[in-house]
Design a protein around this motif. Structure first.
Motif, PDB file in Angstrom:
ATOM      1  N   ARG A 163       0.834  -1.207   0.000  1.00 26.79           N
ATOM      2  CA  ARG A 163       0.000   0.000   0.000  1.00 26.79           C
ATOM      3  C   ARG A 163       0.867   1.255   0.000  1.00 26.79           C
ATOM      4  NH1 ARG A 163      -5.314   1.384   1.552  1.00 26.79           N
ATOM      5  NH2 ARG A 163      -5.739  -0.771   2.124  1.00 26.79           N
ATOM      6  N   PHE A 164       1.938   1.222   0.785  1.00 26.03           N
ATOM      7  CA  PHE A 164       2.856   2.357   0.844  1.00 26.03           C
ATOM      8  C   PHE A 164       3.534   2.561  -0.513  1.00 26.03           C
ATOM      9  CE2 PHE A 164       7.204   3.896   1.415  1.00 26.03           C
ATOM     10  CZ  PHE A 164       6.989   5.086   2.101  1.00 26.03           C
ATOM     11  N   LEU A 165       3.977   1.480  -1.140  1.00 26.22           N
ATOM     12  CA  LEU A 165       4.641   1.593  -2.442  1.00 26.22           C
ATOM     13  C   LEU A 165       3.686   2.135  -3.494  1.00 26.22           C
ATOM     14  CD1 LEU A 165       6.759  -1.694  -2.535  1.00 26.22           C
ATOM     15  CD2 LEU A 165       7.516   0.619  -1.940  1.00 26.22           C
ATOM     16  N   ASP A 166       2.417   1.767  -3.402  1.00 29.13           N
ATOM     17  CA  ASP A 166       1.431   2.306  -4.327  1.00 29.13           C
ATOM     18  C   ASP A 166       1.236   3.800  -4.081  1.00 29.13           C
ATOM     19  OD1 ASP A 166      -0.729   1.945  -6.342  1.00 29.13           O
ATOM     20  OD2 ASP A 166      -2.005   2.534  -4.665  1.00 29.13           O
ATOM     21  N   TYR A 167       1.282   4.203  -2.823  1.00 29.15           N
ATOM     22  CA  TYR A 167       1.119   5.608  -2.446  1.00 29.15           C
ATOM     23  C   TYR A 167       2.226   6.484  -3.035  1.00 29.15           C
ATOM     24  CZ  TYR A 167       1.248   9.636   0.785  1.00 29.15           C
ATOM     25  OH  TYR A 167       1.300  10.888   1.323  1.00 29.15           O
ATOM     26  N   ILE A 168       3.448   5.959  -3.080  1.00 29.53           N
ATOM     27  CA  ILE A 168       4.584   6.763  -3.543  1.00 29.53           C
ATOM     28  C   ILE A 168       4.955   6.466  -4.994  1.00 29.53           C
ATOM     29  CG2 ILE A 168       5.534   6.846  -1.210  1.00 29.53           C
ATOM     30  CD1 ILE A 168       7.663   4.811  -2.148  1.00 29.53           C
ATOM     31  N   ALA A 169       4.181   5.594  -5.672  1.00 26.91           N
ATOM     32  CA  ALA A 169       4.610   5.038  -6.963  1.00 26.91           C
ATOM     33  C   ALA A 169       4.885   6.093  -8.025  1.00 26.91           C
ATOM     34  CB  ALA A 169       3.559   4.049  -7.470  1.00 26.91           C
TER      35      ALA A 169
ATOM     36  N   ALA B  67      -0.943   1.702   8.400  1.00 34.26           N
ATOM     37  CA  ALA B  67      -1.034   3.141   8.138  1.00 34.26           C
ATOM     38  C   ALA B  67       0.325   3.827   8.125  1.00 34.26           C
ATOM     39  CB  ALA B  67      -1.926   3.802   9.191  1.00 34.26           C
ATOM     40  N   LYS B  68       1.345   3.107   8.505  1.00 32.60           N
ATOM     41  CA  LYS B  68       2.671   3.706   8.623  1.00 32.60           C
ATOM     42  C   LYS B  68       3.103   4.327   7.290  1.00 32.60           C
ATOM     43  CE  LYS B  68       5.278   1.268  11.179  1.00 32.60           C
ATOM     44  NZ  LYS B  68       5.126   2.020  12.419  1.00 32.60           N
ATOM     45  N   GLY B  69       3.542   5.590   7.352  1.00 31.53           N
ATOM     46  CA  GLY B  69       4.033   6.283   6.167  1.00 31.53           C
ATOM     47  C   GLY B  69       2.955   6.976   5.352  1.00 31.53           C
ATOM     48  N   LEU B  70       1.661   6.751   5.671  1.00 29.13           N
ATOM     49  CA  LEU B  70       0.575   7.347   4.906  1.00 29.13           C
ATOM     50  C   LEU B  70       0.089   8.630   5.575  1.00 29.13           C
ATOM     51  CD1 LEU B  70      -1.483   4.126   4.094  1.00 29.13           C
ATOM     52  CD2 LEU B  70       0.410   5.136   2.806  1.00 29.13           C
ATOM     53  N   GLU B  71      -0.673   9.418   4.821  1.00 28.70           N
ATOM     54  CA  GLU B  71      -1.231  10.645   5.386  1.00 28.70           C
ATOM     55  C   GLU B  71      -2.563  10.945   4.726  1.00 28.70           C
ATOM     56  OE1 GLU B  71       0.747  14.102   2.591  1.00 28.70           O
ATOM     57  OE2 GLU B  71       1.821  13.562   4.421  1.00 28.70           O
ATOM     58  N   TRP B  72      -3.465  11.570   5.500  1.00 25.12           N
ATOM     59  CA  TRP B  72      -4.764  12.005   4.991  1.00 25.12           C
ATOM     60  C   TRP B  72      -5.041  13.409   5.516  1.00 25.12           C
ATOM     61  CZ3 TRP B  72      -4.886   7.309   8.092  1.00 25.12           C
ATOM     62  CH2 TRP B  72      -4.764   6.138   7.350  1.00 25.12           C
ATOM     63  N   ASP B  73      -5.992  14.098   4.895  1.00 26.53           N
ATOM     64  CA  ASP B  73      -6.406  15.394   5.435  1.00 26.53           C
ATOM     65  C   ASP B  73      -6.975  15.220   6.842  1.00 26.53           C
ATOM     66  OD1 ASP B  73      -6.285  17.473   3.079  1.00 26.53           O
ATOM     67  OD2 ASP B  73      -7.062  15.629   2.219  1.00 26.53           O
ATOM     68  N   ALA B  74      -7.822  14.220   6.997  1.00 28.51           N
ATOM     69  CA  ALA B  74      -8.423  13.953   8.303  1.00 28.51           C
ATOM     70  C   ALA B  74      -8.257  12.478   8.646  1.00 28.51           C
ATOM     71  CB  ALA B  74      -9.902  14.325   8.300  1.00 28.51           C
ATOM     72  N   ALA B  75      -7.950  12.209   9.900  1.00 27.22           N
ATOM     73  CA  ALA B  75      -7.801  10.831  10.369  1.00 27.22           C
ATOM     74  C   ALA B  75      -8.749  10.606  11.532  1.00 27.22           C
ATOM     75  CB  ALA B  75      -6.367  10.562  10.803  1.00 27.22           C
ATOM     76  N   LEU B  76      -9.417   9.457  11.525  1.00 29.20           N
ATOM     77  CA  LEU B  76     -10.285   9.051  12.627  1.00 29.20           C
ATOM     78  C   LEU B  76      -9.666   7.830  13.285  1.00 29.20           C
ATOM     79  CD1 LEU B  76     -13.006   9.508  14.106  1.00 29.20           C
ATOM     80  CD2 LEU B  76     -13.995   7.800  12.551  1.00 29.20           C
ATOM     81  N   VAL B  77      -9.301   7.964  14.563  1.00 28.21           N
ATOM     82  CA  VAL B  77      -8.717   6.854  15.306  1.00 28.21           C
ATOM     83  C   VAL B  77      -9.823   6.225  16.142  1.00 28.21           C
ATOM     84  CG1 VAL B  77      -6.983   6.148  16.992  1.00 28.21           C
ATOM     85  CG2 VAL B  77      -6.471   7.970  15.357  1.00 28.21           C
TER      86      VAL B  77
ATOM     87  N   VAL C 155      17.815   2.392  -0.562  1.00 29.34           N
ATOM     88  CA  VAL C 155      17.110   3.300   0.336  1.00 29.34           C
ATOM     89  C   VAL C 155      16.034   2.499   1.057  1.00 29.34           C
ATOM     90  CG1 VAL C 155      15.604   5.318   0.486  1.00 29.34           C
ATOM     91  CG2 VAL C 155      17.560   5.344  -1.076  1.00 29.34           C
ATOM     92  N   VAL C 156      16.031   2.580   2.385  1.00 31.62           N
ATOM     93  CA  VAL C 156      15.061   1.848   3.194  1.00 31.62           C
ATOM     94  C   VAL C 156      14.177   2.851   3.916  1.00 31.62           C
ATOM     95  CG1 VAL C 156      14.720   0.067   4.946  1.00 31.62           C
ATOM     96  CG2 VAL C 156      16.812   0.061   3.557  1.00 31.62           C
ATOM     97  N   ASP C 157      12.879   2.805   3.649  1.00 29.49           N
ATOM     98  CA  ASP C 157      11.926   3.653   4.359  1.00 29.49           C
ATOM     99  C   ASP C 157      11.283   2.831   5.478  1.00 29.49           C
ATOM    100  OD1 ASP C 157      10.200   5.678   5.115  1.00 29.49           O
ATOM    101  OD2 ASP C 157       9.741   6.250   3.057  1.00 29.49           O
ATOM    102  N   GLU C 158      10.932   3.505   6.586  1.00 31.17           N
ATOM    103  CA  GLU C 158      10.442   2.829   7.799  1.00 31.17           C
ATOM    104  C   GLU C 158      11.454   1.762   8.226  1.00 31.17           C
ATOM    105  OE1 GLU C 158       8.056   4.048   9.373  1.00 31.17           O
ATOM    106  OE2 GLU C 158       7.003   5.243   7.882  1.00 31.17           O
ATOM    107  N   ALA C 159      12.706   2.146   8.229  1.00 30.87           N
ATOM    108  CA  ALA C 159      13.794   1.197   8.474  1.00 30.87           C
ATOM    109  C   ALA C 159      13.790   0.651   9.891  1.00 30.87           C
ATOM    110  CB  ALA C 159      15.138   1.872   8.190  1.00 30.87           C
ATOM    111  N   GLN C 160      13.103   1.318  10.809  1.00 30.58           N
ATOM    112  CA  GLN C 160      13.079   0.843  12.194  1.00 30.58           C
ATOM    113  C   GLN C 160      12.378  -0.512  12.323  1.00 30.58           C
ATOM    114  OE1 GLN C 160      11.247   3.404  11.116  1.00 30.58           O
ATOM    115  NE2 GLN C 160       9.114   2.930  11.582  1.00 30.58           N
TER     116      GLN C 160
END
Length: 697
Positions: free
Chosen positions: A229-235, A652-662, A498-503
């Motif tokens: 999902r993250f790779l699709d987000y940044i594709a 959800a790690k690495g993603l962003e939205w205008d509004a988030a509902l937790v 390059v490693v994203d979310e490397a932790q």
């Protein structure tokens, strides 16, 4: 800037953009014509690949071709753009300066305190081929802002989120630019909290490195992300930056042809991720090598024995520094030679015996006939017992082509399938314990009890076994781009990783990364406080100690651009409960919307969530809304909210939205490493955060 001044500036930049687009179109047409030429040899094919890459870059560069301008104290004016463009006069200064060029760096780093020879920086806003606005930033006076191009940056941050990341080349900040342009000779680990632009830095660093180090494009750059999902987000980011020499993957997809088919308990995942598996697997594969003994091979109906000392010497030579299958091939070559030598020696011995017998027979005949026989008549190459070097080479080649010899060697030293070999080990707890003292009986039993389908933690182990056994090289296909070849080959060596979310990476996943980049030219970005993986690392030093020791460089992103100040103020207590050792990033913008929460009975939760999402969607029409919830609630919420991203904190790690509902933040905190997960969940929004809490029964 007055209205008249702004209109004049827009007209000025429109005229320049029109000229730049016209030049871009001419270059694109020239490249199209050049690509129509037939490729008659390897040199021509290589040239066409280069032209195709340039054509792809310039085609994608039409939108946002020019986004900035810097005016020097000496009166020089330079326009900054997505790619570099020269005017028809190739000897003149560039018409548009590539944002990655060293001469463009002041656009990102100049400040009123350190103007770097500039008097003004201008951000140019465009839609398609139309200039829609300009923001001028004088650099010859005092300023209290710490942001570069503050107006342009805040305008970009306030834009609606579309669910796809866009480039940020026009609004990169100084601390981001410093990391993007940092050297690439060793591991660089970048710590950055939510909203600091870690992913932006990672992607733009890929584009910068491929532009600056042209040879790196010949090896490609590997970009590892945390999820599909993250790779699709940044594709679309790297293609928009004109780069095609990059391979995007997750750790689960790095092994071609292998698919993760099941989840597994976190306890088992943690065990399999430990660094102890690397030496254990080395010992395991080494134990698969055959032991020296006499080998009896048949050639043309006769048996030949290669003695144990010769076999031992051949094994020692073949296995020195080679993976299993390459050692096996090297040993086979030596056996072919040893057998050829044995056949030649037996022939020589036989001919010697025949010649001795013939000489004795001739001597008796001589005594009877009182005549002499010239011995030179029988001492030629046909009867001297010695095969020529060419004859031995021919014999060795026939032995190498022999199916019977190959079958014998396959039986004595079989080829191995990595998956079969690993499954045998993982299913044998006593064998695991014999190979390492670092596993307890209970831990080995847990691993051995897992079913056969591959889990995520198996992929690095399988990769290690495949590396120790050795791969068969994948055939190259004509006209293939470098990235396509790299994607097909497990053992491809990349110019940079390059490693994203490397932790999130385990020790064995780090080993998998290093195998693909032995030069250790690595950039890792992440936030150790957002770690949710099953491993036990709580600092970067712990996370990379097993694979990099102390041979890495640290960098930090300290400013939060994305997450509003109102939301970041909630994170302090969460970080404290997560055991953080880091200060949270400093938010530099406010959305003007305070986070809100709603407590409802469990039975009313579905209706409350549905209503809250409807309100958020209406309020942020044209943007995006996302829901983060505990694992136990996501399935029901996805059924309730079709088409809306409903994710766990990990997803959800690495993603962003205008509004988030937790939804049910306490439920997220109760999960393994849940305070880290809640920190992730709370920091996904760019504007508004809502929380829905179930009331106690």
């Amino acid at each position: 800037m007055s209205r008249d001044a702004e209109e004049n500036a827009i007209a000025e930049e429109q005229a320049f953009l029109d000229a730049a687009l016209a030049r871009r179109d001419r270059v694109a047409a020239d490249l199209t014509a050049a690509l129509a030429a037939p490729a008659t040899d390897d040199v021509a094919r290589a040239r066409l690949r280069t032209l195709a890459r340039q054509h792809e870059e310039i085609t994608r560069a039409r939108d946002g071709l020019v986004f900035g301008r810097i005016d020097g104290l000496d009166g020089t004016v330079r326009h900054i753009g997505r790619i570099g463009l020269r005017d028809d006069d190739e000897q003149a200064d560039p018409l548009v300066l590539d944002w990655r060029a060293e001469a463009a760096r002041p656009f990102y780093t100049a400040t009123p305190v350190d103007a770097q020879g500039l008097v003004r920086r201008r951000h140019i806003r465009t839609t398609g081929s139309v200039v829609t606005g300009v923001d001028d930033e004088p650099l010859d006076g005092a300023s209290t802002t710490e942001l570069v191009g503050e107006a342009a940056l805040l305008a970009a941050l306030d834009q609606r989120r579309t669910g796809k990341m866009s480039t940020s080349i026009s609004t990169l900040q100084r601390e981001q630019d410093d990391i993007i342009r940092a050297g690439a000779s060793g591991p660089l680990i970048v710590q950055g909290g939510p909203g600091t632009g870690k992913t932006v830095v990672a992607l733009h660093r890929v584009a910068y490195l491929l532009f600056t180090h042209r040879r790196m494009a010949e090896q490609a750059v590997l970009l590892l992300g945390p999820s599909p999902r993250f790779l699709d987000y940044i594709a679309q980011v790297l293609p928009a930056l004109g780069e095609t020499a990059a391979v995007s993957a997750t750790c689960d997809t790095l092994f071609p042809g292998v698919t993760v088919e099941r989840d597994e308990p976190r306890e088992v995942s943690e065990i399999k991720g430990r660094a102890l598996w690397q030496p254990m697997l080395q010992r395991y594969v080494r134990a698969l090598h055959p032991r020296p003994r006499d080998l009896t091979l048949r050639w043309e109906g006769e048996a030949y024995v290669i003695g144990e000392p010769a076999v031992a010497a051949a094994l020692t030579s073949a296995t020195s520094g080679r993976p299993y299958h390459r050692a096996r091939a090297a040993f086979a070559e030596q056996v072919h030679q040893l057998l050829a030598d044995a056949v030649a020696q037996r022939r020589a011995d036989l001919l010697d015996e025949m010649e001795e017998g013939l000489e004795e027979l001739l001597a008796r005949f001589d005594r009877r006939a009182k005549t002499r026989v010239d011995p030179d008549r029988h001492a030629g190459s046909d009867v001297d017992g010695q095969m020529s070097d060419d004859e031995i080479d021919e014999l060795r080649e026939r032995i190498a082509d022999s199916a019977a010899v190959a079958a014998f060697l396959e039986t004595w030293w079989p080829s191995r399938d990595p998956a079969t070999a690993l499954r045998r080990l993982l299913g044998d707890a006593p064998l695991m314990l014999r190979l390492t003292p670092d596993l307890s009986e209970a831990e080995a039993a847990l691993v051995a009890a897992e079913p056969d389908p591959w889990a995520s933690s198996d992929i690095p182990l399988l990769d290690a076994v495949a590396d120790l056994l050795g791969d068969v090289a994948a055939p190259e296909q004509q006209g293939e781009f470098t990235a396509d070849r790299a994607r097909r080959q497990r053992a491809w060596v990349y110019g940079h990783v390059v490693v994203d979310e490397a932790q999130e990476l385990s020790d064995m996943q780090w080993h998998m990364v290093l195998r693909r980049c032995p030069s250790r030219s690595i950039t890792a970005v992440g936030d150790i406080d957002q770690t949710e993986a099953s491993h036990r690392h709580t600092s970067w030093a712990e996370a990379v100690a097993a694979t990099m020791g102390e041979r890495w460089t640290a960098a930090e992103l300290t400013i939060c651009y994305r997450t509003p100040r109102e939301v970041m103020e909630l994170t302090g207590p969460v970080l404290a409960k997560a055991g953080s050792r880091n200060a949270p990033p400093r938010a530099v913008r406010s959305s003007g919307i305070d986070p809100w929460e709603l407590a409802v009975a469990e039975t009313a939760m579905p209706a409350a969530v549905e209503a809250a999402v409807a309100e958020l969607r209406q309020r942020w029409e044209g943007g995006s809304v996302g829901v983060v919830a505990p694992v136990t609630r996501t399935a029901a919420l996805r059924d309730l909210l079709p088409g809306l991203p409903v994710l766990t904190a990990t997803q959800a790690k690495g993603l962003e939205w205008d509004a988030a509902l937790v939804v049910d933040p306490d439920g997220i905190a109760a999960e393994p490493r849940g305070w880290n997960g809640l920190y992730v969940a709370l920091t996904r929004c760019t504007q508004e955060l809502g929380r829905i809490l179930p009331t106690p029964v």
